[in-house]
Design an enzyme around this catalytic site. Structure first.
Site, PDB file in Angstrom:
ATOM      1  N   ASP A 171       0.823  -1.208   0.000  1.00  0.00           N
ATOM      2  CA  ASP A 171       0.000   0.000   0.000  1.00  0.00           C
ATOM      3  C   ASP A 171       0.858   1.260   0.000  1.00  0.00           C
ATOM      4  O   ASP A 171       0.546   2.231   0.686  1.00  0.00           O
ATOM      5  CB  ASP A 171      -0.978   0.009   1.177  1.00  0.00           C
ATOM      6  CG  ASP A 171      -0.283  -0.018   2.536  1.00  0.00           C
ATOM      7  OD1 ASP A 171       0.937  -0.268   2.579  1.00  0.00           O
ATOM      8  OD2 ASP A 171      -0.961   0.216   3.557  1.00  0.00           O
ATOM      9  N   CYS A 172       1.943   1.231  -0.792  1.00  0.00           N
ATOM     10  CA  CYS A 172       2.809   2.411  -0.873  1.00  0.00           C
ATOM     11  C   CYS A 172       2.024   3.634  -1.331  1.00  0.00           C
ATOM     12  O   CYS A 172       2.311   4.761  -0.939  1.00  0.00           O
ATOM     13  CB  CYS A 172       3.992   2.151  -1.796  1.00  0.00           C
ATOM     14  SG  CYS A 172       3.523   1.648  -3.475  1.00  0.00           S
TER      15      CYS A 172
ATOM     16  N   GLU B 140     -35.128  -3.007 -24.816  1.00  0.00           N
ATOM     17  CA  GLU B 140     -36.280  -2.909 -25.713  1.00  0.00           C
ATOM     18  C   GLU B 140     -37.555  -2.719 -24.899  1.00  0.00           C
ATOM     19  O   GLU B 140     -38.466  -1.989 -25.305  1.00  0.00           O
ATOM     20  CB  GLU B 140     -36.370  -4.171 -26.572  1.00  0.00           C
ATOM     21  CG  GLU B 140     -35.226  -4.320 -27.577  1.00  0.00           C
ATOM     22  CD  GLU B 140     -35.142  -5.708 -28.201  1.00  0.00           C
ATOM     23  OE1 GLU B 140     -34.474  -5.846 -29.236  1.00  0.00           O
ATOM     24  OE2 GLU B 140     -35.733  -6.664 -27.647  1.00  0.00           O
TER      25      GLU B 140
ATOM     26  N   HIS C 246       5.959   2.069  -8.215  1.00  0.00           N
ATOM     27  CA  HIS C 246       5.951   2.371  -6.783  1.00  0.00           C
ATOM     28  C   HIS C 246       5.526   3.826  -6.602  1.00  0.00           C
ATOM     29  O   HIS C 246       5.903   4.693  -7.393  1.00  0.00           O
ATOM     30  CB  HIS C 246       7.357   2.134  -6.230  1.00  0.00           C
ATOM     31  CG  HIS C 246       7.497   2.291  -4.755  1.00  0.00           C
ATOM     32  ND1 HIS C 246       6.861   1.471  -3.852  1.00  0.00           N
ATOM     33  CD2 HIS C 246       8.225   3.172  -4.017  1.00  0.00           C
ATOM     34  CE1 HIS C 246       7.207   1.834  -2.632  1.00  0.00           C
ATOM     35  NE2 HIS C 246       8.024   2.870  -2.709  1.00  0.00           N
TER      36      HIS C 246
ATOM     37  N   ASN D 107     -67.266  -8.497  -8.587  1.00  0.00           N
ATOM     38  CA  ASN D 107     -67.610  -9.892  -8.263  1.00  0.00           C
ATOM     39  C   ASN D 107     -66.450 -10.852  -8.516  1.00  0.00           C
ATOM     40  O   ASN D 107     -66.603 -12.068  -8.390  1.00  0.00           O
ATOM     41  CB  ASN D 107     -68.858 -10.329  -9.046  1.00  0.00           C
ATOM     42  CG  ASN D 107     -68.585 -10.452 -10.544  1.00  0.00           C
ATOM     43  OD1 ASN D 107     -67.561  -9.992 -11.032  1.00  0.00           O
ATOM     44  ND2 ASN D 107     -69.530 -11.062 -11.258  1.00  0.00           N
TER      45      ASN D 107
ATOM     46  N   ASP E  28     -39.662  -6.203 -30.314  1.00  0.00           N
ATOM     47  CA  ASP E  28     -38.812  -7.405 -30.319  1.00  0.00           C
ATOM     48  C   ASP E  28     -37.966  -7.317 -31.588  1.00  0.00           C
ATOM     49  O   ASP E  28     -38.218  -7.991 -32.581  1.00  0.00           O
ATOM     50  CB  ASP E  28     -39.693  -8.662 -30.306  1.00  0.00           C
ATOM     51  CG  ASP E  28     -38.879  -9.946 -30.434  1.00  0.00           C
ATOM     52  OD1 ASP E  28     -37.643  -9.882 -30.252  1.00  0.00           O
ATOM     53  OD2 ASP E  28     -39.474 -10.998 -30.720  1.00  0.00           O
TER      54      ASP E  28
ATOM     55  N   ASN F 214      10.256   8.276  -0.674  1.00  0.00           N
ATOM     56  CA  ASN F 214       9.904   6.869  -0.846  1.00  0.00           C
ATOM     57  C   ASN F 214       9.318   6.374   0.474  1.00  0.00           C
ATOM     58  O   ASN F 214       9.986   6.443   1.510  1.00  0.00           O
ATOM     59  CB  ASN F 214      11.165   6.078  -1.211  1.00  0.00           C
ATOM     60  CG  ASN F 214      10.888   4.599  -1.418  1.00  0.00           C
ATOM     61  OD1 ASN F 214       9.812   4.093  -1.098  1.00  0.00           O
ATOM     62  ND2 ASN F 214      11.864   3.884  -1.939  1.00  0.00           N
TER      63      ASN F 214
ATOM     64  N   SER G 216     -38.836 -12.683 -27.506  1.00  0.00           N
ATOM     65  CA  SER G 216     -38.824 -11.962 -26.231  1.00  0.00           C
ATOM     66  C   SER G 216     -38.136 -10.623 -26.471  1.00  0.00           C
ATOM     67  O   SER G 216     -37.440 -10.435 -27.465  1.00  0.00           O
ATOM     68  CB  SER G 216     -38.088 -12.760 -25.160  1.00  0.00           C
ATOM     69  OG  SER G 216     -36.734 -12.943 -25.521  1.00  0.00           O
TER      70      SER G 216
END
EC number: 3.4.22.52
Length: 713
Positions: free
Chosen positions: A114-115, A638, A272, A601, A627, A296, A633
């Site tokens: 993790d520099c 679309e 680096h 109903n 389509d 560094n 489909s």
């Protein structure tokens, strides 16, 4: 009068999004009112520990293997064998949080790659004000020590206060990761732990750009410079940036992974991250020489060329000037000429804190706005301009440029309006443990034609097929953020952020920084429906052939029940071999009956069935029209156009929900789901229209009406 603190309310799902928006409007997430990360309150937890006499242990980021990592630093990795979590008070008798102020030498890299992060932390120490926004005052291993510390980080548009315990990974009694040169100072190791917590693990910090940490420490925005194409005034830009407290980092690119952290013959490390910590002109043999100072994070391995610690050039510099600039041997920090810097390094990153207009001779702040957005498969993840069929579904944002830059900003170039766009993808480091990493992202900018000016509508496919972009990100690249400084004539422009390929999901933050006044807004369609005419035909007006058909389909009661409707529709749809369908479910048929049943109903009479029948025939016509590939489909994209053709205009969020509910895993929408969707939409719109008696677009209803609507719509 002190400002009232806003306490967050924790919700989930859609309610969480609504609550988050309210919190932001009230000021939660600003630095002075940072969000309590994961709901942990530092003062409350610390007081509880002091009262109980028990040192804090963080359950949200416990001292266990999964906090270290998931692969290289995973539970069964040889790299984690023998690691023990210990507090600084267990490592030495008199640990210190900060000794004589935070300095660059407090940061030495350990076993983690993790520099990039540590280079940013080193730059942070150059500005005490910025440092203590991240590292709050009043923390110590002596007064009020309870094993708990906290740091404030900027995370995707908001500041969060991150609580940690001080249990740190050690091996053989020494810190495994970042440590100070003195060995008894722990603020940098604890800050690294807080950063690991918000990213899910220490391993998630491996590999990155210094700019990423710069921004998380400041909320600023980063600009990148390719040093092989460096502008002529880059040294002045660096001087101004350092004067204004901006954070700077640089690196040497690699073309082969085997070159990672390889050391050149002049002792520079490839691939680096270095911090740029200073710039100065000196008189050397009667001429002014531009120097640049770097560090560094390893705390060692320094440049061995001209102007290095022991080089002969220093002997020909005025003694007073030399003493001002000379640095210690092998502390990781060194000087080199700017000419060598340009030749040896390939990339420079400058994080502008305000951000300031670094290329201008006048100091001023930029106007800033940001938007949060999402890319979701099937609805808002359309990919880049290489995919014209889907590009238009990406989120769209409008920027209105009104005032041109000052005359001294553009010299002999054509006047224009400068702005900086920064697109950032969110939470990708946290998702590494699930096999996900940075997507390839970028953006394009289009000018709005005069006939569409002032219209806050989401532009459709035809517009992008007919118009070329006016600007775009330099690259589509798999970094957390891409940014570009752009200059365009006054006018309205559409910004389209996207992933490179369609259907790549993610959350993003889009930030606008303009030197002059500029208006911005997110574009989205307004929700509305052009509902079919509700004119009710009498039985006499219905075609005789349809009456004959109905009498054959209906039961003895001359009405069609939900079950009978399902049988009828599935029998009919099975004859259409060109349609991909699983058949209508009982639930979808019940929705159709609920929509058309006028007498309540639970069945459909002749007139009701006639209306539904004509509606489905119309839906079939629309379905076949959109389509486009005649696959039987529709694709999710679309589907979006088909819904609009059916009379419904919906916003991005609703399209997202519809695709989630009605599409198959491959994002295909079959005919029965299409019909169910349109029936549900019409039902919901009609319910709302019925309740919106004063036509103001707002309805109020009690719990009974809410349940009635949601249960039976």
């Amino acid at each position: 009068m002190t400002e009232e603190l806003i306490t967050p309310v924790y919700c989930t799902g859609v309610s969480a999004q609504v609550q988050k928006k309210r919190d932001k409007e009230l000021g939660l997430g600003r630095h002075e009112n940072a969000i309590k990360y994961l709901g942990q309150d530092y003062e409350t937890l610390r007081a509880r520990c002091l009262q109980s006499g028990v040192l804090f242990q963080d359950e949200a980021f416990p001292p266990v293997s999964h906090s270290l990592g998931f692969k290289e630093l995973g539970p069964h990795s040889s790299k984690t064998y023998g690691i023990k979590w210990k507090r600084p008070t267990e490592l030495m008798s008199n640990p210190q949080f900060i000794v004589d102020g935070a300095t660059r030498t407090d940061i030495c890299q350990g076993a983690l790659g993790d520099c990039w992060l540590l280079a940013a932390i080193a730059s942070l120490t150059l500005n005490e004000t910025i440092l203590h926004r991240v590292v709050p005052y009043g923390q110590s291993f002596q007064d009020g020590y309870a094993g708990i510390f906290h740091f404030q980080l900027w995370q995707f548009g908001e500041w969060v206060d991150v609580v940690i315990d001080d249990l740190l990974p050690t091996k053989d009694g020494k810190l495994v990761f970042v440590h100070s040169a003195q060995g008894n100072e722990f603020w940098s190791a604890l800050l690294e732990k807080a950063y690991a917590k918000v990213n899910g693990s220490y391993e998630a910090l491996s590999g990155g750009c210094t700019s990423e940490a710069f921004e998380d420490f400041t909320g600023g925005v980063t600009e990148w410079y390719d040093l092989q194409k460096a502008p002529s005034d880059l040294y002045q830009i660096i001087l101004k940036a350092l004067e204004r407290g901006s954070l700077l980092g640089c690196s040497i690119n690699i073309s082969d992974i085997r070159d990672l952290e390889a050391i050149t013959f002049k002792n520079l490390v490839r691939g680096h991250a270095y911090s740029v910590t200073g710039a100065k002109q000196v008189t050397y043999q009667g001429q002014r020489v531009n120097l640049i100072r770097m560090r560094n994070p390893w705390g060692e391995v320094e440049w061995k060329g001209p102007w290095s610690d022991s080089s002969y050039e220093w002997n020909k510099v005025d003694p007073y000037e030399r003493e001002q600039l000379r640095v210690k041997m092998e502390d990781g920090e060194f000087w080199m000429s700017f000419r060598d810097f340009i030749r040896e390094f390939t990339k420079l990153e400058i994080c502008n804190l305000t951000p300031d207009a670094l290329k201008s001779r006048t100091l001023r702040n930029w106007n800033t706005t940001f938007y949060e957005g999402t890319w979701r498969r099937g609805s808002t993840a359309g990919g880049c301009r290489n995919y014209p069929a889907t590009f238009w579904v990406n989120p769209q944002f409008k920027i209105r440029l009104e005032e041109v830059d000052d005359a001294d900003d553009y010299d002999n170039r054509e006047s224009g309006c400068s702005f900086l766009l920064a697109l950032m993808q969110k939470h990708r480091r946290r998702e590494r443990r699930f096999g996900r990493d940075m997507e390839t992202i970028g953006f394009a900018v289009y000018q709005v034609p005069r006939e569409l000016a002032g219209q806050p509508v989401h532009l459709k496919r035809d517009f992008f097929l007919a118009n070329a972009s006016r600007a775009q990100s330099e690259h589509f690249i798999n970094l957390r953020e891409v940014s570009n400084r752009i200059r365009l004539p006054p006018g309205e422009y559409i910004v389209v952020p996207s992933t490179f390929e369609p259907n790549k999901e993610g959350d993003f933050l889009l930030r606008f920084f303009s030197e002059k006044k500029a208006g911005t807004q997110e574009l989205d369609d307004q929700i509305q429906a052009n509902l079919p005419d509700e004119k009710v035909l009498s039985e006499e007006e219905i075609d005789d052939n349809f009456k004959t058909l109905f009498s054959k389909l209906a039961g003895d009661d001359m009405e069609i029940s939900v079950k009978e409707l399902q049988t009828i529709l599935n029998r009919i749809i099975s004859k259409h071999k060109d349609l991909r369908t699983n058949g209508f479910s009982l639930e979808s048929c019940r929705s159709m009956v609920n929509l058309m049943d006028r007498d309540g109903n639970g069945k459909l009479g002749l007139v009701e069935f006639n209306i539904l029948w004509n509606r489905i025939r119309n839906y079939l016509t629309i379905f076949r029209k959109f389509d486009l590939d005649k696959s039987g489909s529709m694709s999710a994209y679309e589907m979006r156009m088909a819904i609009e053709a059916a009379g419904f205009k919906l916003n991005k969020k609703l399209h997202e929900l519809i695709i989630t509910r009605y599409s198959e895993p491959d994002l295909a929408v079959d005919f029965d789901n299409f019909v169910c969707c349109l029936v549900r939409l019409e039902t919901m719109f009609r319910f709302f229209k019925l309740l919106d008696t004063d036509l103001d677009g707002v309805v109020t209803f009690d719990l009974f009406k809410w349940l009635q609507l949601t249960m039976f719509a």
